[in-house]
Design a protein around this motif. Structure first.
Motif, short mmCIF file in Angstrom:
data_model
loop_
_atom_site.label_atom_id
_atom_site.label_comp_id
_atom_site.label_asym_id
_atom_site.label_seq_id
_atom_site.Cartn_x
_atom_site.Cartn_y
_atom_site.Cartn_z
N ARG A 179 99.87 -6.14 -22.68
CA ARG A 179 99.31 -5.21 -21.86
C ARG A 179 100.15 -5.38 -20.67
O ARG A 179 100.60 -6.68 -20.07
N ALA A 202 102.16 0.54 -20.59
CA ALA A 202 101.54 -0.22 -21.58
C ALA A 202 99.86 -0.78 -21.09
O ALA A 202 99.63 -1.75 -20.62
N GLY A 216 97.67 -1.29 -23.10
CA GLY A 216 96.71 -2.37 -23.80
C GLY A 216 97.87 -3.25 -24.74
O GLY A 216 98.90 -2.70 -24.65
N ARG A 217 97.32 -4.29 -25.37
CA ARG A 217 98.27 -5.00 -26.12
C ARG A 217 98.33 -4.20 -27.42
O ARG A 217 97.48 -3.64 -27.99
#
Lengths: 455, 455
Positions: free
Chosen positions: B213, B219, B221-222
């Protein structure tokens, strides 16, 4: 180092090392351009003169192509730079002419003439897709108009201002301007503009998914529209809008009635532009009624009747959606590609994110794991054209759903949360709530799974 | 002989009938009486039937009975010498096309047979066995070339070795990769594919290895990369030849060490992945030119499978065509009996630069366009150079819209000639009447190098 001068840019692009036999992609050229709004002209010119990569036709990447993958031969690049430079110079000249016109009008104490000139410029900027620039000009014009211009000038300025604010998704300003127009038109005895303002206020509610509020506005508008001659377009526009609201509120019988009224009161329903709008609405209604076969026929007829690139893009995207729903993914892709071509040929590039969302759904339906490329391009274009945040919210929401579909829960939820926050911020409560429900269900599923695993 | 004509006519006309049938590539069978005729019609359905209205018992009811058996009006021919006007009108209502004159003229019959279909070597779907395992996404074809591919899959499928699959675009490299996965011990684990040419360079690393993240803008979220999602299974890297040198290094490290770091991550992630790679480029040549790392090449190409282009296994069309036609007839709800002879001849004469993918698309569009019981030549939009008809059909004699530029026409014609010559430049230059070097320059300019065969 950044250089806004197209002539220097030309030299810079030409000096890139050439790979003999290889035609550069638009994306590669695009990366060379400094990020200056002045160069949007050049980008649009480049897109218009580019062509799809012929090698990609059977390469397996065809369904993922975007404008960035189009090719541009050297001769076209030279022509595009020349054309963009000429257009920039023409705009600089017209800006100069405007400043002279406004300055002369002000020094002569003719406030009306100054404002009229500014409204003209704002309209030209909006037509050219430069809505943010149009907004800054119209905001200044409104400020000036409120200092004491004639009724007609103020009415024209508010109407133009409301439409531009709506186009950029600034609903608060659009609302204020439509309200000002409503009051002025009502008090000034201009029922047609009074009706336009009320319909406009209803449309703003539609944009935000507030169906009940939209209905109330349209009810008010109906009172005024009734006083207008039957031949006025406000009659069928209002009926059409009411049909849309009823359809979105899932009152399909009412939607049918309103649409039939719109068809009946439209002065020339066979006129191409009106036919396209009515048939498109008919297609959407049939789709909502669960009749994709007849919806497809209506959209095809609408597409045939459509005359403006804008209408062709919208109807093309609708047709692609219905084909997708029928499982005809290849044709859905073809139709969406035609919509893309119409957007490019018609110079309505800000409509491309909508097309790329459809293409992403097509690619996703064909189990293409790389469909995210199209969502990324859609988001890139939303940023590039500084499109309304509503457009970004819709794209992010669909992207999130797609991520969830391929098992990327964390990523999907993060995107849905971003979209939900955006919708809420914009006052689009219906969309925000539907996303919230989806996220809650997913959370519940996740904790259920967690309990099962723990147990 | 490729078709059968069953007739019930005056004995005196049989000689001409047999002659006409033979000239059109048909086998003639004559029945002596209506009852025998119907028995034969039911026992061994012919491709075309010929009835004389002069035969006793051949009346409206009989013709209707034949039509019911045959199910098509366009494959029934009627002949009559001097029947009444009423009877002639009735006949025309029952059967499409002109009445043949009596006494029969062999040439006229042959012309009529050729004009109507099926004329030569039709494929009847109900007479062809269904290909075992021939669902969507299965390898179809029993030519010796394909048998070799299937044997190689069986040989290397179960081993843990990485496999480099080569073949032109559209030959089915991903299908081979999936088949390898299915025959491996990893068959119950994920098969994850990525098309390296379709994903922009800027997104490829994150797509391969995932990101944390906030690792970069967007980006949210992971995200797990494709390597991570393929853990325990197979990762298929399509169009590997287009990968940048920087990513080649990272991929090599991941393959050698079995671990990588997510973009923006600090901890290595371990995975157990079998990598299959595919390319339509000459990867060995790229290694020689230094554009592809030799250590990565040898790592990926522990085993190699080469898929032949469709033009080198045209005998597989007899299985591929019915396979796709059946599939799309189901999708588009068409009741097709088969593919007529002219259409098959056209399919066999094409060089299929886009290979099976092109064939699939042609048949998808063809089945969608079909309206009768047989897929016909006019249903097929064949050849990559064939421009699309516009919605209004406003194209010129060559099918080009009037808005087509000379460059588009030139490019498409060169492509068509290259397809005709199988990619031979010298031969193509001879046909086009220009110097070989001039053609080579045009090929580079139009980006057609992939359609050229090494000479």
């Amino acid at each position: 180092m950044r250089n806004p001068c197209p002539a220097c840019l030309e030299l810079r692009v030409m000096s890139q090392p050439a790979d003999p036999g290889r035609v550069p992609r638009l994306g590669e050229l695009h990366r060379l351009l400094p990020e200056l709004p002045e160069l949007d002209e050049l980008f649009e010119e480049l897109v218009g003169r580019s062509r799809p990569d012929p090698r990609a036709r059977w390469s397996g990447t065809g369904e993922l192509l975007t404008v960035q993958d189009r090719q541009l031969v050297l001769a076209e690049l030279e022509a595009a730079v020349g054309q963009a430079r000429a257009r920039l110079l023409a705009r600089a000249e017209s800006a100069f002419d405007l400043s002279v016109r406004v300055g002369s009008a002000l020094s002569a104490g003719d406030l009306d003439e100054a404002v009229r000139a500014m409204v003209e410029v704002a309209a030209a900027e909006r037509e050219g897709g430069r809505t943010l620039r149009a907004e800054s000009v119209i905001a200044a014009a409104i400020h000036l108009a409120e200092r004491g211009t004639g009724l007609d000038t103020r009415l024209d300025t508010y109407l133009a201002g409301a439409r531009i604010a709506r186009a950029i998704g600034d609903w608060a300003s659009a609302d204020t301007r439509y309200r000002a127009l409503r009051a002025l038109a009502r008090d000034g005895g201009r029922p047609e503009l009074h009706a336009t303002a009320l319909i406009g206020l209803g449309n703003l509610e539609v944009d935000r998914g507030r169906w009940e509020a939209a209905s109330a506005r349209y009810d008010e508008a109906e009172e005024v529209v009734r006083t207008l001659p039957r031949t006025r377009s406000e009659h069928w526009h209002l009926a059409l809008n009411r049909s849309i609201v009823a359809r979105e509120s899932e009152r399909l019988d009412r939607a049918t009635e309103h649409l039939e009224v719109a068809e009946a009161v439209c002065p020339d329903p066979n006129e191409a532009g009106a036919a396209a709008v009515l048939l498109n609405a008919r297609g959407q209604l049939l789709q909502a009624q669960g009749d994709p076969n007849r919806a497809e026929i209506a959209f095809r007829k609408a597409l045939e009747a459509a005359t403006t690139p804008d209408a062709k893009v919208t109807i093309g995207a609708n047709l692609a959606e219905v084909l997708l729903a029928r499982g005809h993914t290849l044709e859905a892709g073809e139709v969406a590609r035609e919509a893309e071509a119409n957007a490019i040929a018609g110079g309505v590039l800000p409509r491309l994110p909508e097309v790329y969302r459809t293409l992403a759904r097509v690619a996703s339906a064909r189990q293409n794991p790389d469909a995210f490329v199209l969502f990324e391009h859609a988001l890139g274009l939303v940023d590039r054209y500084e499109l309304p945040r509503f457009e970004r919210a819709r794209t992010v929401a669909e992207y999130g759903r797609w991520e969830l579909g391929r098992g990327e829960s964390e990523m999907g939820l993060a995107r849905l949360a971003e979209a939900e926050a955006l919708f809420r911020e914009l006052g689009c409560l219906r969309e925000a709530e539907s996303l919230q429900i989806l996220m809650s269900e997913l959370d519940a599923e996740a904790s259920e799974t967690g309990r099962t695993d723990d147990g | 002989m490729t078709g059968r004509l069953l007739g019930l006519i005056e004995e005196s006309g049989e000689g001409q009938a047999e002659e006409g049938a033979r000239a059109a590539g048909f086998r003639w069978s004559g029945a002596r009486a209506p009852g025998a005729f119907l028995r034969e019609l039911r026992g061994d359905p012919p491709d075309v039937v010929l009835l004389s209205l002069e035969i006793d018992g051949v009346d409206e009811h009989f013709v209707r009975a034949v039509l019911n058996e045959e199910g098509r009006t366009e494959t029934v021919l009627l002949s009559a010498p001097g029947v009444s006007l009423d009877r002639a009108i009735l006949a025309r209502q029952l059967v499409s096309g002109p009445l043949l004159r009596e006494p029969l003229d062999g040439d006229e019959l042959a012309r009529e047979l050729r004009r109507r279909s099926p004329v030569t070597n039709p494929l009847r779907l109900d007479r062809l066995p269904r290909f075992v395992g021939g669902g969507e996404g299965e390898l179809v074809g029993s030519s010796s070339a394909m048998a070799g591919v299937v044997r190689q899959i069986a040989e290397v499928g179960a081993s843990p070795a990485s496999v480099l699959i080569t073949g032109e675009s559209g030959t089915g490299k991903e299908l081979v990769a999936r088949a390898l996965h299915r025959t491996s011990l990893r068959r119950d684990a994920p098969f994850i594919a990525i098309n390296c040419a379709a994903v922009p360079e800027t997104l490829l690393e994150s797509e391969f290895f995932g990101h944390e993240r906030g690792a970069f803008t967007g980006a949210v979220g992971r995200k797990r990369g494709r390597f991570e999602r393929a853990d325990g299974g197979t990762l298929f890297l399509d169009e590997i030849g287009d990968m940048s040198p920087v990513l080649q290094v990272k991929l090599l490290r991941a393959l050698e060490q079995g671990e990588f770091e997510r973009v923006g991550g600090e901890h290595p992630v371990r995975v157990d992945v079998r990598v299959l790679a595919a390319t339509n480029r000459d990867l060995a040549l790229k290694v020689r030119d230094g554009a592809f790392r030799d250590d990565l090449y040898y790592r990926l190409a522990a085993a190699r499978i080469s898929i032949p282009p469709l033009r080198e296994r045209l005998e597989d069309l007899d299985e591929l065509v019915p396979h796709f036609v059946r599939h799309f007839a189901g999708v588009y709800e068409r009741e097709l009996e088969g593919i007529d002879g002219e259409a098959m001849r056209l399919l066999r004469s094409h060089r299929w630069p886009g290979n099976v993918r092109e064939l699939r698309n042609v048949l998808d569009q063809g089945v969608r366009a079909s309206r009768g019981a047989w897929l016909r030549v006019e249903d097929l939009r064949i050849g990559v150079s064939a421009p699309r008809m516009s919605a209004r059909g406003d194209t010129g004699p060559d099918g080009y819209p009037p808005t087509a530029s000379l460059e588009e026409v030139e490019r498409d014609h060169i492509l068509r000639v290259l397809e005709f010559t199988g990619g031979a430049i010298t031969e193509a230059a001879g046909i086009l009447g220009i110097h070989r070097n001039t053609l080579a320059r045009k090929i580079d300019r139009f980006g057609l190098r992939d359609h050229v065969r090494g000479e």
